[in-house]
Design an enzyme around this catalytic site. Sequence first.
Site, PDB file in Angstrom:
ATOM      1  CG  HIS A 191     -10.476  -5.450  -3.186  1.00  0.00           C
ATOM      2  ND1 HIS A 191     -11.160  -4.277  -2.956  1.00  0.00           N
ATOM      3  CD2 HIS A 191      -9.611  -5.570  -2.147  1.00  0.00           C
ATOM      4  CE1 HIS A 191     -10.714  -3.716  -1.843  1.00  0.00           C
ATOM      5  NE2 HIS A 191      -9.770  -4.474  -1.343  1.00  0.00           N
ATOM      6  NE  ARG A 197     -11.578   7.493   0.950  1.00  0.00           N
ATOM      7  CZ  ARG A 197     -11.955   7.433   2.211  1.00  0.00           C
ATOM      8  NH1 ARG A 197     -12.732   8.365   2.715  1.00  0.00           N
ATOM      9  NH2 ARG A 197     -11.574   6.435   2.997  1.00  0.00           N
ATOM     10  CD  GLU A 225      -3.180  -0.656   0.161  1.00  0.00           C
ATOM     11  OE1 GLU A 225      -3.124   0.446  -0.428  1.00  0.00           O
ATOM     12  OE2 GLU A 225      -4.111  -1.464  -0.004  1.00  0.00           O
ATOM     13  CD  GLU A 251     -13.911   5.145  -2.872  1.00  0.00           C
ATOM     14  OE1 GLU A 251     -14.151   4.269  -3.708  1.00  0.00           O
ATOM     15  OE2 GLU A 251     -13.386   4.914  -1.761  1.00  0.00           O
ATOM     16  CG  HIS A 288      -5.310  -5.830   1.305  1.00  0.00           C
ATOM     17  ND1 HIS A 288      -6.472  -5.749   0.569  1.00  0.00           N
ATOM     18  CD2 HIS A 288      -4.716  -4.602   1.213  1.00  0.00           C
ATOM     19  CE1 HIS A 288      -6.587  -4.530   0.063  1.00  0.00           C
ATOM     20  NE2 HIS A 288      -5.541  -3.812   0.438  1.00  0.00           N
TER      21      HIS A 288
END
Length: 353
Positions: free
Chosen positions: A240, A229, A179, A225, A257
């Site tokens: 995902h 965003r 991330e 969002e 993740h």
Amino acid sequence: MDSIISDSYAVHFKEKAFQALNSHLAQKKYSIVFILVDENTHELCLPNFMAEISGEYQFEIIEIESGEVNKNIETCIGVWEALSELGADRKSVMINLGGGVLTDMGGFIASTFKRGIDFINVPTTLLSMVDASVGGKTGIDLGSLKNQIGVINQPVMVLVVPDFLDTLDNRQVRSGFAEMLKHGLIQNTAYWEALKDAESLEDMKNHILTSIQIKNKVVLQDPTEQHIRKILNYGHTLGHAIESYFLENESKEMLLHGEAIAIGMILEAYLSNKLLGLTNESLEDIKTTFLNRYDKVEFLNDDIDNILKLMKYDKKNSHGKVNFVLLKSIGEPEFDVEIPVDLFSEAFAYYKV
């Protein structure tokens, strides 16, 4: 490190984190202070956390099982029932001490119990420090589908104590680092280059503040969002779907993740190259950087077909269309990009080479 202060919450670091917490608890005089932990943070983090709290309060510890597989409504029901049995009221507070699964779920539980009680996030993993605990996204999975149920609700504060990272294994650290690399790709070329030189946990700790600043800046522009965003989801549309597929398929080893998102970022870099002009040099740089840190995963044709079917559940979709965040260049993202179907197989073929 200086605290990050926004209109609705604050992020405090290191010693300032416990100073802020103790000041807040003394001021608010909560009826009960609930601390949500899993079996790992109960053993490895809670004793050190409690040692830093000054003042006399009624504490209640609630433990849940760790892991994405437990990020579901059944776990929430168990915690809601525990809160009720232990006498929680609207003047109670929940402190979420754990990784991204726990802070996501704990925030959701607190936001919906008696229509909302205060919660404080204390992230204990690199992933939750730089991503999951900041920005107000709370929620749970629906079966294997990621984050389908939840609300956007800000914590009272986020306390970042990097010493908690010393309890993690290398795989968990690498998951969170993905991330951070994403933050460089979507916002800052210099930061991307700096992160490529980070080898040790101490190196990564030194970059936590920058990653949180990048995410916080984006969130403040678009809390719910609706537009900008969305760029924080780079790598996540395919990532995902990959994570969900490996979670629900018993014949596959579950991916963390960050491991799934790392694959997603390579695949979406290929799509960026084909559709938005991301240079071949940047594409190879992204692929090499991730494959130097994350093991390559084997995908069979059936795997790819099933992963692509799961993309229809992505939260960024609108009017039946799957929307992607792609890169025009490193540090320059574009959101709501539609992808020609034939490019997906090409992207996976590029990853496999």
